[in-house]
Write an enzyme that holds these catalytic residues in place. Structure first.
Site, PDB file in Angstrom:
ATOM      1  N   HIS A  60     219.117  65.490  48.068  1.00  0.00           N
ATOM      2  CA  HIS A  60     217.802  64.992  48.465  1.00  0.00           C
ATOM      3  C   HIS A  60     217.796  64.550  49.928  1.00  0.00           C
ATOM      4  O   HIS A  60     218.770  63.946  50.402  1.00  0.00           O
ATOM      5  CB  HIS A  60     217.400  63.796  47.604  1.00  0.00           C
ATOM      6  N   GLU A  82     206.405  66.355  47.079  1.00  0.00           N
ATOM      7  CA  GLU A  82     206.587  65.061  46.419  1.00  0.00           C
ATOM      8  C   GLU A  82     206.452  63.902  47.393  1.00  0.00           C
ATOM      9  O   GLU A  82     206.040  62.800  47.012  1.00  0.00           O
ATOM     10  CB  GLU A  82     207.959  65.023  45.734  1.00  0.00           C
ATOM     11  N   ILE A 115     214.211  57.822  44.777  1.00  0.00           N
ATOM     12  CA  ILE A 115     213.035  57.374  44.048  1.00  0.00           C
ATOM     13  C   ILE A 115     212.139  58.584  43.810  1.00  0.00           C
ATOM     14  O   ILE A 115     212.061  59.472  44.662  1.00  0.00           O
ATOM     15  CB  ILE A 115     212.273  56.273  44.830  1.00  0.00           C
ATOM     16  N   ALA A 117     209.184  60.026  44.396  1.00  0.00           N
ATOM     17  CA  ALA A 117     208.201  59.634  45.405  1.00  0.00           C
ATOM     18  C   ALA A 117     206.808  60.197  45.159  1.00  0.00           C
ATOM     19  O   ALA A 117     205.870  59.843  45.880  1.00  0.00           O
ATOM     20  CB  ALA A 117     208.685  60.086  46.787  1.00  0.00           C
TER      21      ALA A 117
END
Length: 332
Positions: A60, A82, A115, A117
């Site tokens: 990520h 996202e 997270i 998002a």
């Protein structure tokens, strides 16, 4: 029925763990998105090891940054989508502060702040980062794994929606079936990005795939899972509606199930897999004296309440243990 067949590379776009992608490809084809999500949760939490979790985290980009040119192309495209709300709501000052906190987080925990998002603003993400920063590393590692699973579920929905033709179930028109997949993606996105809509999404929650109450033990003194610990779950069914502090509870607690933690510190099944758990007061106990004979606690019991409005929720009640202290929290 042929079902939905995907290759390992396609699953790698959903989760950057090569072990996860390989296991999902082996389990393919899937008859539905729900079946794929069930398999994904089992693989992620029970078959992928710590190295695999870290590999997925590293795939990520840092929140607020674009994916690197070397990133998986589909994953990079989805990642941009996202984070679109975050970028749309960002200011130069908020991006700078987010970058600073991302750096602090990575220095403390050793991996990127993770997270789901989707639908979250920059301010919302920054607030969550600050809230999680004081966590112990072993606790934060578990939270990051849960966030990765949320992202994976969302991306599995996107992956399924790319199939132009859906295997027929009975007389169902393929176009109608494809629409059902798109609707499921919408439901997942709403569940992960809008807390204010949780109750609406719950009306479409699929059947449970795990018991409603689960636990795991982390030995914080060793920095490893607490394996081989006996666990017992009980429910209060005494004459009084609830146990009273300071009064004898003889005959009030009724056995529900027991297990022993595995090599990952996770217990086996303590309750049957039911859609709605019985509301009430539960007690989960751990035979810590047998696990750590020289410790301070012969056993540890955690008492918690499940309310009527929570009976469709999942309750993960972990134990963070050392010889002379313990703590717990409600996970998911």
């Amino acid at each position: 029925m042929e079902g939905f067949k995907f290759e390992e590379e396609e699953f790698l776009a959903c989760c950057g763990s090569s072990k996860f992608a390989k296991e999902m490809a082996k389990a393919s084809p899937f008859s539905s998105l729900d079946e794929a999500v069930t398999a994904a949760r089992d693989i992620w939490f029970n078959k992928v090891d710590v190295t695999g979790w870290l590999q997925a985290f590293s795939a990520h980009p840092q929140i607020g940054h674009n994916p690197s040119p070397s990133s998986h192309s589909t994953s990079a495209q989805w990642s941009k989508g996202e984070q679109s709300t975050a970028f749309a709501t960002a200011t130069s000052s908020s991006l700078q502060e987010l970058s600073q906190w991302n750096t602090k987080y990575r220095e403390k925990f050793g991996f990127v702040f993770l997270i789901c998002a989707s639908g979250k603003s920059t301010d919302g993400i920054l607030a969550e980062l600050k809230r999680r920063y004081p966590n112990r590393p072993i606790v934060e590692f578990e939270i990051a794994a849960e966030e990765q699973m949320k992202i994976t579920e969302l991306r599995l929905g996107k992956l399924f929606s790319t199939k132009e033709k859906v295997p027929s179930t009975g007389n169902m028109n393929p176009t109608v079936a494809a629409k059902k997949v798109e609707d499921r993606v919408s439901i997942i996105g709403g569940h992960l990005s809008a807390s204010s809509e949780i109750s609406a999404v719950k009306t479409q929650t699929p059947t449970r795939t795990r018991p409603p109450i689960t636990t795991h033990v982390l030995d914080v003194s060793r920095g490893s899972p607490g394996a081989g610990i006996e666990v017992c779950l009980e429910m209060w069914k005494g004459h009084q509606p609830r146990p009273v502090f300071g009064e004898s509870a003889i005959g009030g607690w009724v056995f529900q199930g027991s297990s022993t933690t595995n090599s990952d510190g996770r217990s086996g099944q303590l309750l049957s897999i039911v859609d709605a758990v019985n509301p009430g007061i539960y007690r989960i106990s751990f035979n810590t004296g047998k696990y750590c004979p020289g410790g301070f606690f012969p056993y540890v019991s955690i008492v918690f309440e499940i309310r009527e409005s929570q009976k469709l929720e999942h309750f993960h009640v972990p134990l963070l243990l050392s010889p002379f202290s313990f703590s717990t929290y409600r996970g998911s």
